[in-house]
Motif scaffolding. Sequence first.
Motif, PDB file in Angstrom:
ATOM      1  N   LEU A   1       1.016  -1.070   0.524  1.00 27.03           N
ATOM      2  CA  LEU A   1       0.010   0.094   0.329  1.00 27.03           C
ATOM      3  C   LEU A   1       1.177   0.968   0.028  1.00 27.03           C
ATOM      4  O   LEU A   1       2.015   1.161   0.174  1.00 27.03           O
ATOM      5  CB  LEU A   1      -0.875   0.446   1.320  1.00 27.03           C
ATOM      6  N   VAL A   2       0.317   2.102  -0.765  1.00 24.54           N
ATOM      7  CA  VAL A   2       1.443   3.850  -0.508  1.00 24.54           C
ATOM      8  C   VAL A   2       0.418   5.142  -0.301  1.00 24.54           C
ATOM      9  O   VAL A   2      -1.097   4.987  -0.222  1.00 24.54           O
ATOM     10  CB  VAL A   2       1.725   4.002  -2.581  1.00 24.54           C
ATOM     11  N   ILE A   3       0.471   5.227   1.015  1.00 25.10           N
ATOM     12  CA  ILE A   3       0.258   6.690   1.377  1.00 25.10           C
ATOM     13  C   ILE A   3       0.763   7.502   0.768  1.00 25.10           C
ATOM     14  O   ILE A   3       2.087   7.654   1.526  1.00 25.10           O
ATOM     15  CB  ILE A   3      -0.489   6.619   3.235  1.00 25.10           C
TER      16      ILE A   3
ATOM     17  N   PRO B   1      -0.896  -0.646 -12.279  1.00 26.30           N
ATOM     18  CA  PRO B   1      -2.062  -0.517 -11.812  1.00 26.30           C
ATOM     19  C   PRO B   1      -3.388  -1.084 -10.927  1.00 26.30           C
ATOM     20  O   PRO B   1      -4.054  -0.658 -10.278  1.00 26.30           O
ATOM     21  CB  PRO B   1      -2.934  -0.152 -13.379  1.00 26.30           C
ATOM     22  N   LEU B   2      -2.422  -2.156  -9.410  1.00 24.97           N
ATOM     23  CA  LEU B   2      -2.787  -2.746  -8.857  1.00 24.97           C
ATOM     24  C   LEU B   2      -3.015  -2.183  -7.711  1.00 24.97           C
ATOM     25  O   LEU B   2      -3.392  -2.780  -6.966  1.00 24.97           O
ATOM     26  CB  LEU B   2      -3.223  -4.331  -9.222  1.00 24.97           C
ATOM     27  N   LEU B   3      -1.064  -1.851  -7.889  1.00 19.04           N
ATOM     28  CA  LEU B   3      -1.118  -1.351  -6.295  1.00 19.04           C
ATOM     29  C   LEU B   3      -1.952  -0.045  -5.708  1.00 19.04           C
ATOM     30  O   LEU B   3      -2.312   0.761  -6.092  1.00 19.04           O
ATOM     31  CB  LEU B   3       0.360  -0.546  -6.418  1.00 19.04           C
ATOM     32  N   PRO B   4      -2.487  -0.293  -4.197  1.00 21.51           N
ATOM     33  CA  PRO B   4      -3.643   0.480  -4.497  1.00 21.51           C
ATOM     34  C   PRO B   4      -2.637   1.869  -3.246  1.00 21.51           C
ATOM     35  O   PRO B   4      -1.396   1.837  -2.368  1.00 21.51           O
ATOM     36  CB  PRO B   4      -4.101  -0.177  -2.706  1.00 21.51           C
ATOM     37  N   VAL B   5      -3.352   2.481  -3.344  1.00 17.19           N
ATOM     38  CA  VAL B   5      -3.028   4.529  -3.260  1.00 17.19           C
ATOM     39  C   VAL B   5      -3.773   4.561  -2.762  1.00 17.19           C
ATOM     40  O   VAL B   5      -5.272   4.931  -2.718  1.00 17.19           O
ATOM     41  CB  VAL B   5      -2.761   5.090  -4.252  1.00 17.19           C
ATOM     42  N   ILE B   6      -3.165   5.348  -1.219  1.00 16.09           N
ATOM     43  CA  ILE B   6      -4.274   6.425  -0.316  1.00 16.09           C
ATOM     44  C   ILE B   6      -3.915   7.675  -0.125  1.00 16.09           C
ATOM     45  O   ILE B   6      -2.602   8.114   0.100  1.00 16.09           O
ATOM     46  CB  ILE B   6      -4.441   6.162   1.199  1.00 16.09           C
ATOM     47  N   MET B   7      -4.233   8.536  -0.444  1.00 17.83           N
ATOM     48  CA  MET B   7      -3.965  10.210  -0.788  1.00 17.83           C
ATOM     49  C   MET B   7      -4.339  11.211   0.372  1.00 17.83           C
ATOM     50  O   MET B   7      -5.834  10.966   1.404  1.00 17.83           O
ATOM     51  CB  MET B   7      -4.441  11.276  -2.105  1.00 17.83           C
ATOM     52  N   VAL B   8      -4.128  11.776   0.811  1.00 17.53           N
ATOM     53  CA  VAL B   8      -4.040  12.574   1.893  1.00 17.53           C
ATOM     54  C   VAL B   8      -3.661  14.506   0.856  1.00 17.53           C
ATOM     55  O   VAL B   8      -2.394  14.628   0.581  1.00 17.53           O
ATOM     56  CB  VAL B   8      -3.013  12.155   3.239  1.00 17.53           C
ATOM     57  N   SER B   9      -4.528  14.739   1.591  1.00 13.07           N
ATOM     58  CA  SER B   9      -4.357  16.165   0.775  1.00 13.07           C
ATOM     59  C   SER B   9      -4.292  17.099   2.811  1.00 13.07           C
ATOM     60  O   SER B   9      -4.885  17.110   3.075  1.00 13.07           O
ATOM     61  CB  SER B   9      -5.015  16.277   0.155  1.00 13.07           C
ATOM     62  N   GLY B  10      -3.701  18.068   2.390  1.00 18.38           N
ATOM     63  CA  GLY B  10      -3.685  19.697   3.579  1.00 18.38           C
ATOM     64  C   GLY B  10      -5.463  20.163   3.832  1.00 18.38           C
ATOM     65  O   GLY B  10      -5.806  20.734   4.676  1.00 18.38           O
ATOM     66  N   GLU B  11      -5.782  20.049   2.056  1.00 15.81           N
ATOM     67  CA  GLU B  11      -7.497  20.383   2.031  1.00 15.81           C
ATOM     68  C   GLU B  11      -8.495  20.173   1.292  1.00 15.81           C
ATOM     69  O   GLU B  11      -7.205  19.044   0.821  1.00 15.81           O
ATOM     70  CB  GLU B  11      -6.683  22.213   0.863  1.00 15.81           C
ATOM     71  N   ALA B  12      -9.786  20.220   1.852  1.00 16.55           N
ATOM     72  CA  ALA B  12     -10.311  18.838   1.136  1.00 16.55           C
ATOM     73  C   ALA B  12     -10.869  19.748  -0.022  1.00 16.55           C
ATOM     74  O   ALA B  12     -11.667  20.673  -0.499  1.00 16.55           O
ATOM     75  CB  ALA B  12     -11.757  19.468   2.254  1.00 16.55           C
TER      76      ALA B  12
ATOM     77  N   ILE C   1       0.723   8.948  -8.502  1.00 16.81           N
ATOM     78  CA  ILE C   1      -0.301   8.111  -8.366  1.00 16.81           C
ATOM     79  C   ILE C   1      -0.132   7.275 -10.428  1.00 16.81           C
ATOM     80  O   ILE C   1      -0.251   6.215 -10.725  1.00 16.81           O
ATOM     81  CB  ILE C   1      -1.450   8.083  -8.338  1.00 16.81           C
ATOM     82  N   GLU C   2      -0.145   8.661 -11.884  1.00 17.31           N
ATOM     83  CA  GLU C   2       0.225   8.390 -11.991  1.00 17.31           C
ATOM     84  C   GLU C   2       1.034   7.039 -12.778  1.00 17.31           C
ATOM     85  O   GLU C   2       0.859   6.365 -13.877  1.00 17.31           O
ATOM     86  CB  GLU C   2       0.509   9.832 -13.334  1.00 17.31           C
ATOM     87  N   GLN C   3       2.451   7.687 -12.403  1.00 21.09           N
ATOM     88  CA  GLN C   3       3.443   6.891 -12.763  1.00 21.09           C
ATOM     89  C   GLN C   3       2.854   5.483 -12.190  1.00 21.09           C
ATOM     90  O   GLN C   3       3.907   4.728 -12.686  1.00 21.09           O
ATOM     91  CB  GLN C   3       4.782   8.083 -11.845  1.00 21.09           C
ATOM     92  N   ILE C   4       2.801   5.520 -10.873  1.00 16.82           N
ATOM     93  CA  ILE C   4       2.125   4.477 -10.384  1.00 16.82           C
ATOM     94  C   ILE C   4       1.309   3.234 -11.420  1.00 16.82           C
ATOM     95  O   ILE C   4       2.012   2.444 -11.658  1.00 16.82           O
ATOM     96  CB  ILE C   4       1.681   4.049  -8.629  1.00 16.82           C
ATOM     97  N   GLN C   5      -0.060   4.225 -11.563  1.00 14.32           N
ATOM     98  CA  GLN C   5      -0.602   2.956 -12.527  1.00 14.32           C
ATOM     99  C   GLN C   5       0.011   2.233 -13.505  1.00 14.32           C
ATOM    100  O   GLN C   5       0.149   1.540 -13.615  1.00 14.32           O
ATOM    101  CB  GLN C   5      -1.428   4.001 -12.695  1.00 14.32           C
ATOM    102  N   LEU C   6       1.313   3.425 -14.536  1.00 12.27           N
ATOM    103  CA  LEU C   6       2.023   3.030 -15.730  1.00 12.27           C
ATOM    104  C   LEU C   6       2.117   2.010 -14.918  1.00 12.27           C
ATOM    105  O   LEU C   6       2.719   0.404 -16.080  1.00 12.27           O
ATOM    106  CB  LEU C   6       2.949   4.030 -16.135  1.00 12.27           C
ATOM    107  N   ARG C   7       3.025   1.736 -13.944  1.00 15.27           N
ATOM    108  CA  ARG C   7       4.258   0.582 -13.889  1.00 15.27           C
ATOM    109  C   ARG C   7       3.053  -0.782 -12.713  1.00 15.27           C
ATOM    110  O   ARG C   7       3.770  -1.873 -12.924  1.00 15.27           O
ATOM    111  CB  ARG C   7       4.793   1.624 -12.356  1.00 15.27           C
TER     112      ARG C   7
END
Length: 450
Positions: free
Chosen positions: A58-60, A82-93, A74-80
């Motif tokens: 998993l990637v956070i 596509p099944l690797l799950p990603v959770i994104m964290v942002s300072g703003e909604a 994430i775009e680069q991860i998807q290219l390499r």
Amino acid sequence: MKEAHEKETDPPLVLVVDDDTDHLILVQRWLIKAGYLVDGASHGRQALARIERQRPDLVITDLAMDEMDGLQLIEQIQLRDPLLPVIMVSGEADIPQALQAAHQGVVDFLVKPVERGTLLEKVAETLARLGTAAAASEGPIAGCYVHRSTTSAELLQRARQAATGDAPILIDGPTGAGKQLLARCIHEASERREGPFVSIACGALPEQLLASELFGHVPGAFTGATERHQGLFQTASGGTLLLKDVDELTLDAQARLLQAIDQMQVQPLGASEPVPTDVRVIATTHVDLAAAVDAGHFREDLYYRLRVVPLHLPPLVERREDIPALVEHFLQQLGSDKRFSPAGLQLLVSADWPGNVRQLRNVVEHCQLMSPGEIIPENLVAEALEGLGSAPPTLDEARAAFERRYLAGLLRATNGNVTNAARLAGRNRTEFYKLLHRHELDPKQFRGGD
């Protein structure tokens, strides 16, 4: 009590990516205390390098980062992968960015400041939902498919995910690489495991007989059809149907197959009404099907229908880390207590293996049989590799080679006269021309004196 499930195997690896050092360290501490293995990266390029070194479960990642932001990562991860799950964290909604992240395959979007309990809950839910090591062992696929390499582990993760559904699967890879074994492992890991697993070599039978085997026939459908015959689409009902070397199907057979998959029903030869079916179709090929489509030898619509879940099984030389585990597995299968010397094993690991896993098994069997002692020496391995420099042909390959030589012999004997050659072969002209086309034989090349 730990918050992550305790396993005999290694706990899942989580990669945290954030250019805010304080937040990166904080999240890593939370995950470590929860029982996970943790890796960290302070920017996107470093994260990609970490993933290349060891694939995480998993990637956070943070959204706002210099040089390469979270969406670009994430775009680069998807290219390499596509099944690797990603959770994104942002300072703003940021709703638009959250929607874009979801479109790119992000499994969850959290807003800073993130609560420890919320983050750990999302991590556990994500790993459990995607069937990674956080919630379950690798299961029957890993158990029946011996491997050690990262390449094979990534392939098996895709296969494990594919086993959860019923969509058609297309497995491509060289001869002897283990495509049929992978198909069976997918079947055993699926909800259809209690149903039959039926396979057929598409190039092993003449067109009419192949159609009868796949779809069945009724009495009187053709000469010699005196009884009703249930095709494999019905025999495999509730289970999986494996179509080996699907590229060998004629265009007519491809059309019937496409109809059967799309409508989930087949029409036996000579029957007036279709019969419903309930099968999961897995097809294999060792050729470039996309090139076959471009050349007009394979239907484009069937290609995309089968390729809902594409799985590429690389040759053994691209996953050499699997070789020691495969050698040990084959010795156990043979009931042998013998072992290869370190130098002998190194020879096996460094060999070219044109015949892939099938050839490796042949060499292991030869060496354990011929070795007088319990330790198989380097010189015996070298002799076996020299004697098996090229892989023996499969039955399908041998049959195809014989068929081509036979057809060429008929054309030579009849001076390229297709009518006479077809008569000698006991085939009509249309069927004979299809055979010539399959083997790329031009009757004009056998006509002399013109």
